[in-house]
Write an enzyme that holds these catalytic residues in place. Structure first.
Site, PDB file in Angstrom:
ATOM      1  N   ARG A   1       6.998   7.927 -13.426  1.00  0.00           N
ATOM      2  CA  ARG A   1       7.924   6.909 -13.936  1.00  0.00           C
ATOM      3  C   ARG A   1       7.363   5.510 -13.697  1.00  0.00           C
ATOM      4  NH1 ARG A   1      13.801   7.943 -11.719  1.00  0.00           N
ATOM      5  NH2 ARG A   1      14.265   6.663 -13.546  1.00  0.00           N
TER       6      ARG A   1
ATOM      7  N   ASP B   1     -15.896  -4.234   1.977  1.00  0.00           N
ATOM      8  CA  ASP B   1     -14.811  -5.210   1.907  1.00  0.00           C
ATOM      9  C   ASP B   1     -13.596  -4.764   2.718  1.00  0.00           C
ATOM     10  OD1 ASP B   1     -16.273  -6.918   0.368  1.00  0.00           O
ATOM     11  OD2 ASP B   1     -15.379  -6.318  -1.541  1.00  0.00           O
ATOM     12  N   GLY B   2     -13.360  -3.454   2.804  1.00  0.00           N
ATOM     13  CA  GLY B   2     -12.234  -2.977   3.594  1.00  0.00           C
ATOM     14  C   GLY B   2     -12.369  -3.331   5.058  1.00  0.00           C
TER      15      GLY B   2
ATOM     16  N   ASP C   1       3.122  -0.175 -14.764  1.00  0.00           N
ATOM     17  CA  ASP C   1       2.706   0.564 -13.570  1.00  0.00           C
ATOM     18  C   ASP C   1       2.690  -0.338 -12.347  1.00  0.00           C
ATOM     19  OD1 ASP C   1       2.441   2.818 -15.065  1.00  0.00           O
ATOM     20  OD2 ASP C   1       0.247   2.837 -15.079  1.00  0.00           O
TER      21      ASP C   1
ATOM     22  N   TYR D   1      -8.707  -5.974  -6.963  1.00  0.00           N
ATOM     23  CA  TYR D   1      -7.729  -5.191  -7.723  1.00  0.00           C
ATOM     24  C   TYR D   1      -7.354  -5.898  -9.031  1.00  0.00           C
ATOM     25  CZ  TYR D   1      -3.744  -1.927  -8.081  1.00  0.00           C
ATOM     26  OH  TYR D   1      -2.858  -0.942  -8.463  1.00  0.00           O
ATOM     27  N   ALA D   2      -7.181  -7.214  -8.984  1.00  0.00           N
ATOM     28  CA  ALA D   2      -6.811  -7.962 -10.189  1.00  0.00           C
ATOM     29  C   ALA D   2      -7.881  -7.838 -11.267  1.00  0.00           C
ATOM     30  CB  ALA D   2      -6.581  -9.436  -9.842  1.00  0.00           C
TER      31      ALA D   2
END
Length: 340
Positions: A161, A76-77, A180, A193-194
């Site tokens: 953080r 996919d990349g 995050d 990613y989702a």
């Protein structure tokens, strides 16, 4: 008129180099003209020696607009990299998966010869995939403008953080929370990613945008599916000095200082993907994710396909009226079992 196919490969891998070599040869023998970028052709020649097949060089021998199709060899990349290349032209992409999942790819490495035959005989269709327009604003100034096929992912810049954000839909604030990050995805990106962040899988033909928080510290920070006509925004709050970073399709990034505002809308220019066979999206999900489907029996027979015997006749009895006191005294009470 000559038909040209651009072969785009991940030439840092040996299997991709061999696949590109095979693809160029099969395209040539099928009567098509293979085209490659000069840097990738140089990589092939360093690996195999001088290429004895007539291969044209993109931007030297032929323009991108004159290419009929881009055959992408990789995961996919590599397909996302090809999408960047054809962003401003209407050339479709056809992916041959050499990676792991390869959700955007149409076929596998073992089907390379068959895929070339389908291209030569024009046995493919083209579908359009929604993309998003992404803008970043800081103190009223637009500092970045790009696009994405899969997603715009806002992430914390420091591992130690989390960032504080507020989400917005159609210029109205929705909720704020520490997290995050936040993923703003297309239907195509819903399986990338989702999906890994707990978002829903959206069928490609569904027109929608998806908001998926990443590890949010809030009760209502849940994935949302909104209209493709909506304007989405995420602001990095200034209640802390935590920095963020924005990644688009995992390929282009920009730093996000506190107070940065990221705006996402549907882009007017889609990405075109070539399909060699009309596989249902559900079947693609099962194959790519190796989902268990053992025990499935399929749809129940429809009523028109079911044949039964004659409907039985049911005899009915009309209940007799209750006897009156006079009938009881005179012995004329009705027989309740008498058939009517």
């Amino acid at each position: 008129m000559s038909r040209r196919v651009l072969v785009l490969a991940h030439t840092g891998r040996e299997d991709s180099l061999r696949a590109a070599w095979d693809a160029c040869g099969q395209l040539h023998y099928s009567g098509l003209i293979p085209v490659m970028q000069k840097s990738e052709l140089d990589d092939i020649e360093r690996f195999f020696g001088v290429v004895d097949k007539p291969i044209e060089i993109l931007h030297e021998d032929v323009r991108l607009e004159d290419v009929e199709l881009v055959m992408v060899l990789g995961g996919d990349g590599t397909i996302l990299r090809a999408a960047e290349l054809v962003r401003n032209v209407d050339v479709p992409l056809l992916g041959v998966n050499l990676g792991h999942v390869g959700f955007l790819a149409e076929s596998e490495r073992a089907d390379l010869a068959q895929t070339v035959e389908w291209i030569a005989s024009r046995e493919y269709t083209v579908e359009e995939r929604m993309t998003i327009d992404v803008q970043v604003w800081v103190r009223g100034q637009k500092i970045w403008h790009t696009w994405a096929l899969n997603e715009a992912a806002i992430e914390k810049a420091d591992r130690e953080r989390m960032i504080e954000v507020v989400t917005e839909v159609d210029e109205r604030p929705l909720t704020s929370f520490g997290c995050d990050g936040v993923v703003l995805a297309t239907p195509t990106g819903s399986t990338a990613y989702a999906f890994s962040s707990g978002g829903p899988v959206v069928w490609p033909e569904v027109e929608a945008l998806v908001i998926v928080p990443i590890s949010a510290h809030a009760l209502f920070a849940k994935p949302l599916v909104v209209s493709p006509r909506s304007k989405l925004a995420v602001e990095i709050l200034t209640r802390t000095d935590a920095q963020g970073v924005l990644w688009c399709d995992g390929r282009r990034s920009v730093d996000l200082p506190p107070g940065a505002r990221i705006e996402v809308t549907r882009s007017t220019r889609p990405v075109r993907l070539a399909r060699t066979h009309q596989t249902p999206f559900s079947a693609r999900l099962v194959r790519k994710f190796e989902l268990p489907i053992h025990g499935w029996r399929g749809p129940a027979p429809r009523s028109a396909d079911i044949h039964t015997g004659p409907t039985p006749v049911i005899r009915t009895f009309k209940p007799s009226p209750l006897p009156t006191p006079q009938d009881v005294r005179t012995g004329r009470a009705a027989d309740p079992t008498k058939e009517m």
